[in-house]
Design a protein around this motif. Structure first.
Motif, PDB file in Angstrom:
ATOM      1  N   GLY A 214      -1.565  -2.767   9.585  1.00  0.00           N
ATOM      2  CA  GLY A 214      -1.309  -1.392   9.985  1.00  0.00           C
ATOM      3  C   GLY A 214      -0.271  -0.695   9.131  1.00  0.00           C
ATOM      4  N   SER A 215       0.605  -1.478   8.506  1.00  0.00           N
ATOM      5  CA  SER A 215       1.666  -0.893   7.670  1.00  0.00           C
ATOM      6  C   SER A 215       1.107  -0.144   6.473  1.00  0.00           C
ATOM      7  N   VAL A 216      -0.076  -0.546   6.039  1.00  0.00           N
ATOM      8  CA  VAL A 216      -0.665   0.081   4.854  1.00  0.00           C
ATOM      9  C   VAL A 216      -1.945   0.841   5.201  1.00  0.00           C
ATOM     10  N   GLY A 217      -2.118   1.137   6.471  1.00  0.00           N
ATOM     11  CA  GLY A 217      -3.268   1.935   6.876  1.00  0.00           C
ATOM     12  C   GLY A 217      -3.080   3.392   6.478  1.00  0.00           C
ATOM     13  N   ASP A 218      -4.142   4.040   6.052  1.00  0.00           N
ATOM     14  CA  ASP A 218      -4.121   5.466   5.711  1.00  0.00           C
ATOM     15  C   ASP A 218      -3.134   5.819   4.599  1.00  0.00           C
ATOM     16  N   ILE A 219      -2.944   4.940   3.634  1.00  0.00           N
ATOM     17  CA  ILE A 219      -2.073   5.293   2.505  1.00  0.00           C
ATOM     18  C   ILE A 219      -2.824   5.289   1.175  1.00  0.00           C
ATOM     19  N   ILE A 220      -4.070   4.807   1.170  1.00  0.00           N
ATOM     20  CA  ILE A 220      -4.793   4.711  -0.095  1.00  0.00           C
ATOM     21  C   ILE A 220      -4.974   6.076  -0.743  1.00  0.00           C
ATOM     22  N   GLN A 221      -5.021   7.138   0.053  1.00  0.00           N
ATOM     23  CA  GLN A 221      -5.267   8.491  -0.457  1.00  0.00           C
ATOM     24  C   GLN A 221      -3.982   9.266  -0.730  1.00  0.00           C
ATOM     25  N   ARG A 222      -2.838   8.656  -0.489  1.00  0.00           N
ATOM     26  CA  ARG A 222      -1.567   9.379  -0.627  1.00  0.00           C
ATOM     27  C   ARG A 222      -0.911   9.127  -1.983  1.00  0.00           C
ATOM     28  N   GLY A 223      -0.337  10.191  -2.535  1.00  0.00           N
ATOM     29  CA  GLY A 223       0.420  10.058  -3.776  1.00  0.00           C
ATOM     30  C   GLY A 223       1.791   9.480  -3.491  1.00  0.00           C
ATOM     31  N   GLY A 224       2.593   9.333  -4.536  1.00  0.00           N
ATOM     32  CA  GLY A 224       3.925   8.777  -4.358  1.00  0.00           C
ATOM     33  C   GLY A 224       3.877   7.300  -4.017  1.00  0.00           C
ATOM     34  N   THR A 225       4.937   6.812  -3.385  1.00  0.00           N
ATOM     35  CA  THR A 225       4.984   5.408  -2.993  1.00  0.00           C
ATOM     36  C   THR A 225       5.633   5.254  -1.626  1.00  0.00           C
ATOM     37  N   LYS A 226       4.947   4.588  -0.741  1.00  0.00           N
ATOM     38  CA  LYS A 226       5.426   4.308   0.610  1.00  0.00           C
ATOM     39  C   LYS A 226       6.731   3.503   0.577  1.00  0.00           C
ATOM     40  N   LEU A 227       6.879   2.693  -0.445  1.00  0.00           N
ATOM     41  CA  LEU A 227       8.052   1.824  -0.537  1.00  0.00           C
ATOM     42  C   LEU A 227       9.234   2.509  -1.222  1.00  0.00           C
ATOM     43  N   TYR A 228       9.049   3.735  -1.647  1.00  0.00           N
ATOM     44  CA  TYR A 228      10.093   4.491  -2.353  1.00  0.00           C
ATOM     45  C   TYR A 228      10.481   3.801  -3.664  1.00  0.00           C
ATOM     46  N   SER A 229      11.269   4.492  -4.452  1.00  0.00           N
ATOM     47  CA  SER A 229      11.685   3.959  -5.741  1.00  0.00           C
ATOM     48  C   SER A 229      13.098   4.438  -6.046  1.00  0.00           C
ATOM     49  N   ALA A 230      13.816   3.682  -6.847  1.00  0.00           N
ATOM     50  CA  ALA A 230      15.199   4.058  -7.181  1.00  0.00           C
ATOM     51  C   ALA A 230      15.606   3.360  -8.477  1.00  0.00           C
TER      52      ALA A 230
END
Length: 319
Positions: free
Chosen positions: A55-71
């Motif tokens: 469920g953590s990665v549900g509905d993210i295949i179509q999203r830009g950016g990164t769910k995990l953020y970057s720094a």
């Protein structure tokens, strides 16, 4: 291997979420736990680590950016920073790591591998500048974003009979400018890999004007100079109306194309397979439409070469 980690590092790119999704679901399919590391290597040092489920990665295949953020993380470049990261990985039981990013991210992954924690590099950058792979995740989406902008700017250039200089990203690589310029019908493309000939550009502008052409599109890669700087150079030698458009970070965002989603899915899944095989210090790429693997040192020690036959063709078609 019972538990692996995944992080995204460097500049975000459309398709990174699709790669994260592939890593998580491929691993869970094989009964391997996945720990999501937030904010890249900085998050690894700080212990921003959370277990991911389906469920953590549900509905993210179509999203830009990164769910995990970057720094950015200068601390990870030091031995002390790397030891802190290793301590966090051991604390959370992480036996292998998937790093999604560019050549700088690969350096960190290689450092961890050399210290006994196998890591796999997945190429994620809009610049398409990683040696060893024909394409990187995010390049295709960014390219289409640039082309859409060129088409719209050309409408205005035509209406007002102006020359537009459009600055695109790419760091020291000209792929984004080259591909966008050819696909967008630009009259001139300026990339880092080829020393531009000012006299040739001026001749093209003048000859076009003499045959009744009232507008032109010039694509400049940021790795050469800014569009504003290039505009000043042209204005010193030719009396035409010039406008500048800097596309900026809109090139990094947006819904990933089907190509980037598929590429990310293939790369993410293969990265898990390689960790399951106990391998590390390797990068994944695409060559001749086949997924390949190679040493990460090739990625950050080599240099990606632009297809100069495309550059030649662009000049022939823009006469």
């Amino acid at each position: 291997m019972k538990r692996i980690g995944v992080l995204t590092s460097g500049g975000d790119a459309p398709g990174m979420n699709a790669a994260v999704r592939a890593v998580v679901r491929k691993a869970i399919y094989h009964e391997i736990e996945v720990m999501g590391i937030y904010n890249g290597y900085q998050g690894l040092i700080d212990g921003k680590i959370v277990q991911l489920d389906l469920g953590s990665v549900g509905d993210i295949i179509q999203r830009g950016g990164t769910k995990l953020y970057s720094a950015r993380c200068p601390e990870f470049l030091t031995e002390e920073g790397q030891q802190k990261a290793i301590a966090q990985m051991k604390k959370h039981g992480i036996e292998g790591l998937v790093v999604i990013g560019g050549d700088g991210s690969y350096r960190g992954a290689m450092a961890l591998t050399s210290k006994g924690l196998p890591s796999i590099g997945v190429p994620g950058t809009i610049d398409n500048d990683i040696p060893g792979t024909d394409y990187t995740i995010g390049f295709d989406t960014a390219l289409n974003t640039v082309i859409e902008a060129i088409d719209k700017i050309r409408d205005t250039a035509t209406s007002h009979e102006r020359t537009f200089i459009i600055e695109v990203m790419g760091r020291d690589a000209g792929d984004l400018a080259l591909w966008a310029g050819l696909a967008g019908g630009a009259e001139t493309i300026v990339i880092p890999e080829v020393q531009f000939n000012l006299e040739d550009i001026l001749l093209r502008l003048r000859s076009g004007h003499e045959r009744g052409k009232k507008h032109s599109i010039i694509i400049v890669s940021e790795g050469v100079m800014s569009a504003n700087e290039f505009s000043k150079i042209l204005k010193e030698h030719i009396d035409i109306e010039i406008r500048v458009s800097v596309l900026g970070h809109i090139q990094r965002g947006g819904t990933p194309t089907a190509r980037d989603r598929v590429l990310a899915s293939l790369f993410g899944a293969r990265a898990v397979e390689m960790l399951m095989e106990g391998r590390g210090g390797l990068a994944i790429g695409m060559r001749n439409h086949q997924v390949v693997e190679y040493s990460m040192t090739e990625a950050f020690q080599g240099k990606r070469k632009a297809d100069l036959s495309m550059y030649k063709l662009s000049k022939e078609l823009s006469i």
